[in-house]
Enzyme design. Structure first.
Site, PDB file in Angstrom:
ATOM      1  N   GLU A  32       0.842  -1.201   0.000  1.00  0.00           N
ATOM      2  CA  GLU A  32       0.000   0.000   0.000  1.00  0.00           C
ATOM      3  C   GLU A  32       0.881   1.256   0.000  1.00  0.00           C
ATOM      4  O   GLU A  32       1.961   1.270   0.609  1.00  0.00           O
ATOM      5  CB  GLU A  32      -0.907   0.010   1.234  1.00  0.00           C
ATOM      6  CG  GLU A  32      -2.000  -1.051   1.149  1.00  0.00           C
ATOM      7  CD  GLU A  32      -2.917  -1.046   2.375  1.00  0.00           C
ATOM      8  OE1 GLU A  32      -2.658  -0.273   3.321  1.00  0.00           O
ATOM      9  OE2 GLU A  32      -3.873  -1.838   2.370  1.00  0.00           O
ATOM     10  N   HIS A  52     -10.398  14.382 -22.304  1.00  0.00           N
ATOM     11  CA  HIS A  52     -10.913  13.755 -23.529  1.00  0.00           C
ATOM     12  C   HIS A  52     -12.250  14.364 -23.961  1.00  0.00           C
ATOM     13  O   HIS A  52     -12.459  14.617 -25.146  1.00  0.00           O
ATOM     14  CB  HIS A  52     -11.032  12.252 -23.356  1.00  0.00           C
ATOM     15  CG  HIS A  52     -11.385  11.560 -24.629  1.00  0.00           C
ATOM     16  ND1 HIS A  52     -10.572  11.621 -25.737  1.00  0.00           N
ATOM     17  CD2 HIS A  52     -12.471  10.846 -24.986  1.00  0.00           C
ATOM     18  CE1 HIS A  52     -11.140  10.957 -26.732  1.00  0.00           C
ATOM     19  NE2 HIS A  52     -12.285  10.477 -26.297  1.00  0.00           N
ATOM     20  N   LYS A  63     -11.156   7.814 -39.811  1.00  0.00           N
ATOM     21  CA  LYS A  63     -10.677   6.692 -38.991  1.00  0.00           C
ATOM     22  C   LYS A  63     -11.816   5.720 -38.725  1.00  0.00           C
ATOM     23  O   LYS A  63     -12.894   6.121 -38.312  1.00  0.00           O
ATOM     24  CB  LYS A  63     -10.151   7.258 -37.670  1.00  0.00           C
ATOM     25  CG  LYS A  63      -9.879   6.247 -36.571  1.00  0.00           C
ATOM     26  CD  LYS A  63      -9.244   6.994 -35.387  1.00  0.00           C
ATOM     27  CE  LYS A  63      -9.366   6.270 -34.077  1.00  0.00           C
ATOM     28  NZ  LYS A  63      -8.784   7.030 -32.951  1.00  0.00           N
TER      29      LYS A  63
HETATM   30  C1  R5P Z   1      -9.578   8.901 -29.650  1.00  0.00           C
HETATM   31  O1  R5P Z   1     -10.702   9.373 -29.638  1.00  0.00           O
HETATM   32  C2  R5P Z   1      -8.412   9.667 -29.167  1.00  0.00           C
HETATM   33  O2  R5P Z   1      -8.477  10.995 -29.587  1.00  0.00           O
HETATM   34  C3  R5P Z   1      -7.114   9.055 -29.644  1.00  0.00           C
HETATM   35  O3  R5P Z   1      -7.063   9.113 -31.056  1.00  0.00           O
HETATM   36  C4  R5P Z   1      -6.977   7.637 -29.208  1.00  0.00           C
HETATM   37  O4  R5P Z   1      -7.231   7.534 -27.829  1.00  0.00           O
HETATM   38  C5  R5P Z   1      -5.587   7.117 -29.508  1.00  0.00           C
HETATM   39  O5  R5P Z   1      -5.514   5.798 -29.092  1.00  0.00           O
HETATM   40  P1  R5P Z   1      -4.458   4.775 -29.714  1.00  0.00           P
HETATM   41  O6  R5P Z   1      -3.107   5.402 -29.572  1.00  0.00           O
HETATM   42  O7  R5P Z   1      -4.630   3.546 -28.848  1.00  0.00           O
HETATM   43  O8  R5P Z   1      -4.854   4.523 -31.120  1.00  0.00           O
END
Ligand code: R5P
Length: 281
Positions: free
Chosen positions: A36, A119, A181
């Site tokens: 811990e 985010h 994407k």
């Molecule tokens: C997604 O919505 C985020 O903006 C990033 O593009 C994403 O989290 C990147 O993740 P990774 O590096 O695993 O592709």
């Protein structure tokens, strides 16, 4: 006022303290025999800036302990990287809203919160304290300006990142575009360029997070195959899960750069000035 930080955020916290013209308070973290976390902090003033990125479970626990140890001071909480923010809703029946759980626990008793490129800004409401999100377009544009690129295009790897790409591009007078994407699995994505002629040009991809690296690696391979001259990858938060850096390096990316919200060898620009400015408002 003093600044105090968890182990993973010491460098950024020192930069924030420098920008604010205040000193750091000591925080010595160790472990009990059963694993811990324990903490001994130094003397505080009446006001304290607590800095801690939620990078993993250990950093989350350290941040919770540090906040508790500072409870007699008026605390401004800075969460440079807010882990768990991507689970901002229950995507399937039975899942938690992890962002709510983490923000709720961290925000208890603090007077205000500052995050960096969280985010989604909807997460801020879960802190239960006045919260502000700062963004790093200016630091990123300055970094890109120093790369000596000719006529670069600033690319968001998906439509959601276009506003970010545009904000960066407008500061340097560059063109902004986004890629299409499609996520195939947790680690695999397919990327396409719809409105972009990459031939012979320098491409700079900007994103909020590099996690597995799958998004930017797929984009880089596609851009190189489309004739791009050099491809750079810039993100605010370099989480770098597993072999993410190797994946990115072998996908044709010339240089990978992130901020110091998560300190690593690829931290090339700092969030300190933007955070300090939010704290003085
Ligand atoms: C997604 O919505 C985020 O903006 C990033 O593009 C994403 O989290 C990147 O993740 P990774 O590096 O695993 O592709």
């Amino acid at each position: 006022m003093k600044v105090v930080a968890t182990e993973r955020s010491q460098v950024l916290a020192a930069r924030i303290a420098g920008a604010l013209g205040v000193v750091m308070a000591e925080a010595r973290f160790s472990r009990f025999p059963d694993g811990e976390h324990s903490l001994q902090r130094g003397a505080l003033d009446g006001k304290t800036v607590v800095v801690g990125s939620v990078v993993d479970a250990d950093s989350l626990v350290q941040l919770l302990l540090l906040l508790d140890a500072c409870r007699e001071s008026e605390v401004s909480l800075v969460v440079p990287y807010m882990g768990y923010a991507r689970q901002d809703r229950a995507f399937r029946e039975g899942e938690p809203v992890s962002a709510r759980a983490v923000a709720g626990a961290l925000g208890r008793g603090v007077s205000r919160v500052v995050t960096v490129h969280v985010h989604k800004e909807t997460v801020l409401q879960h802190f239960g304290a006045p919260a502000r999100n700062v963004t790093l377009e200016a630091a990123i544009a300055e970094y890109i300006g120093g790369l000596g690129l000719t006529r670069p295009a600033i690319l968001g790897p998906d439509h959601g990142a276009l506003a970010f790409a545009r904000a960066v591009a407008s500061l340097g007078g560059w063109e902004a575009e986004h890629l299409e994407k499609t996520r195939i699995s947790g680690t695999e994505v397919r990327m396409e360029a719809k409105n972009l002629d990459a031939r012979g040009r320098d491409m700079v991809m900007v994103d909020d997070i590099i996690s597995t690296g799958g998004t930017l690696a797929a984009a880089a391979k596609m851009l190189r195959a489309s004739g791009a001259r050099r491809v750079h990858a810039i993100a605010v938060h370099g989480v770098y899960v597993g072999g993410a850096l190797d994946l990115l390096r072998t996908s044709g990316i010339r240089e990978i750069a992130c901020s110091d919200t998560i300190e690593s060898g690829s931290s090339r620009f700092s969030a300190a000035a933007a955070i300090a400015s939010a704290l003085t408002r």
